[in-house]
Enzyme design. Structure first.
Site, mmCIF file in Angstrom:
data_model
loop_
_atom_site.group_PDB
_atom_site.id
_atom_site.type_symbol
_atom_site.label_atom_id
_atom_site.label_comp_id
_atom_site.label_asym_id
_atom_site.label_seq_id
_atom_site.Cartn_x
_atom_site.Cartn_y
_atom_site.Cartn_z
ATOM 1 N N LYS A 110 -10.355 2.450 -1.445
ATOM 2 C CA LYS A 110 -10.647 1.595 0.068
ATOM 3 C C LYS A 110 -11.830 2.083 0.850
ATOM 4 C CE LYS A 110 -7.459 1.370 4.198
ATOM 5 N NZ LYS A 110 -5.961 1.844 4.723
ATOM 6 N N CYS A 118 -5.651 -2.918 2.882
ATOM 7 C CA CYS A 118 -5.140 -2.526 4.359
ATOM 8 C C CYS A 118 -6.282 -2.886 5.135
ATOM 9 C CB CYS A 118 -4.500 -1.558 4.554
ATOM 10 S SG CYS A 118 -3.595 -1.304 6.065
ATOM 11 N N GLU A 144 0.857 -1.200 0.013
ATOM 12 C CA GLU A 144 0.029 -0.116 0.121
ATOM 13 C C GLU A 144 0.975 1.395 -0.047
ATOM 14 O OE1 GLU A 144 -1.971 0.457 3.745
ATOM 15 O OE2 GLU A 144 -3.591 1.557 2.768
#
Lengths: 296, 296
Positions: free
Chosen positions: B119, B156, B46
């Site tokens: 995300k 993540c 990331e």
């Protein structure tokens, strides 16, 4: 509970034979042993009164089912729970009108039967012909406030579904409990699903930040028409991060315990932030079987 | 793909410093090394262009974001993907109008940029102040048909949510991919979330019956105001039952590969029956934040 919100949980495993009375006596002996070891919550395996009759499809096995109300197995273990002061989830084969369910009665430490859960996810395949015997449960996922914490229970195949664990967590479960019956796959000799089975449940514990216990049977059972399943035991207790704190053998009758501080774990669960950051607006696909939806 | 539906997947990990050009060069070198090792799909961690600037809250870091259209980092890695014939998910900090997202561009093996994922789940806490920098993503969970299979990507914190993995699986993902940046917790010196982190993702792999890869950064980074995070690497590849097939160290730059037969795994996934037996009628609680719903 003696020590604030610290509870001791026991998981058991045993073989079951054709003599139901002997199976139930063996289960009671394990419960007494667990209580003597200090357990507050004691988990027996799925359908411990009988062999795992779902190995093959025979209408006569449907005659084993009994109603929830006045169920002799539930009443016997409710009396035992009261005598010992322990919480006892009791798995049993339920007849309800014309329907049959793979059910569980939650018994509190004073012997009160708090309610009923009917297995939601029903497997079907060689050796595990459950769709022949059980209707998919209609209770939804449930949690119960017991003397030793708010408990959520799934039954066997339910343990493969993150949705079930999450639903119980969202309803406030503090421990996830799974009685089960799983072992070899008759069409695939030598195939071992135990690591897969354990990994998925450890994932539920970690993703929901709460302990999880799973009780499985042991022994080889052979149906009248020769279908053999060897149940792999490996009953275990996992902590709130999904790490295994105790795991039984694959083939011996056993009783394992672990202690958890439910208040401390509630603090970890709040602090980690996962339940703050969920995005239900994006979970539309989960409400479908084929994933064909917008926004999820 | 050379061998039917057998694909080789690489996961990488590296440290990032203040020199962005050096970080990107290092990432490119890892991609070239992975391609030379036979990888078809190569995962970088990331936000590999920079240090993990979310350790603390400083408005100047918002200036690092760039639009998706014409994004120089994405364009450079798209050209690299085309040159090497590899699929490359590229994590970058996106500016979109007045909004900022933690985004990822999926680049196919011919260099085509297939699209964008933003995300969905944004963490916030000491050392990981992401809610200051990123709006929660608005793309929903996405999968892309690439030259080497249908890929789903979370970023993540998404990796902690079974809902995200399940949504991608329901949309037909064949591999779950997670670039990440996680390490020590500044308020809790010595606390190690690595086993928890890994366990939850292994659970996604097992519950969705597909391989999963996660790339994490390494190294200790210290913000201008003294907030230090040591990223724990431990990038890994898991198989369709959630077993780890390769795991990197906590502190060395590494490149790991594993090969999977996606057709064989699709057969296992169908045969196990989980996607047949889901009960969306009982998952109502998942569509809520507080679990307060009927039937779930």
């Amino acid at each position: 509970m003696a020590d604030g919100r610290r509870v001791t949980v026991a998981v058991t495993q045993m073989a079951c034979g054709e003599d139901a009375a002997a199976n139930v006596d063996r289960a009671e002996a394990l419960v007494r042993e667990a209580a003597a070891a200090g357990a507050n919550i004691i988990l027996l395996q799925e359908l411990f009164e009988t062999t795992y009759f779902c190995k093959t499809e025979h209408a006569r096995h449907l005659g084993l089912a009994k109603p929830f109300e006045g169920n002799p197995l539930v009443e016997r273990f409710a009396a035992l729970a009261r005598e010992l002061g322990v919480v006892l989830p009791v798995s049993f084969f339920e007849r309800a009108g014309q329907a049959h369910f793979n059910s569980l009665a939650m018994v509190d430490a004073d012997g009160t039967v708090l309610g009923l859960y009917r297995k939601s996810h029903i497997p079907d395949g060689p050796g595990y012909e459950e769709k022949y015997y059980f209707s998919p449960g209609d209770t939804g996922f449930r949690v119960w406030d017991t003397a030793f914490g708010r408990l959520g229970v799934g039954i066997c195949w339910d343990q493969w579904f993150p949705e079930a664990a999450r639903a119980m967590a969202l309803k406030g479960a503090e421990i996830l409990i799974y009685p089960t019956a799983i072992g070899s796959e008759p069409p695939s000799p030598g195939y071992d699903s135990q690591p897969h089975w354990e990994t998925v449940m450890r994932g539920h514990a970690g993703a929901n930040l709460m302990p999880l216990i799973a009780a499985n049977r042991i022994g080889t059972e052979v149906s009248a028409d020769g279908c053999a399943v060897t149940f792999y035991g490996s009953s275990f207790l996992a902590d709130w991060t999904g790490q295994v704190v105790a795991r039984a053998s694959r083939d011996r009758q056993e009783l394992l315990t672990a202690s958890f501080d439910l208040d401390e774990i509630a603090g970890f669960r709040r602090g980690w932030g996962l339940f703050r950051d969920r995005r239900p607006d994006l979970y539309g696909a989960l409400a479908t079987l084929d994933g064909a939806t917008r926004g999820g």
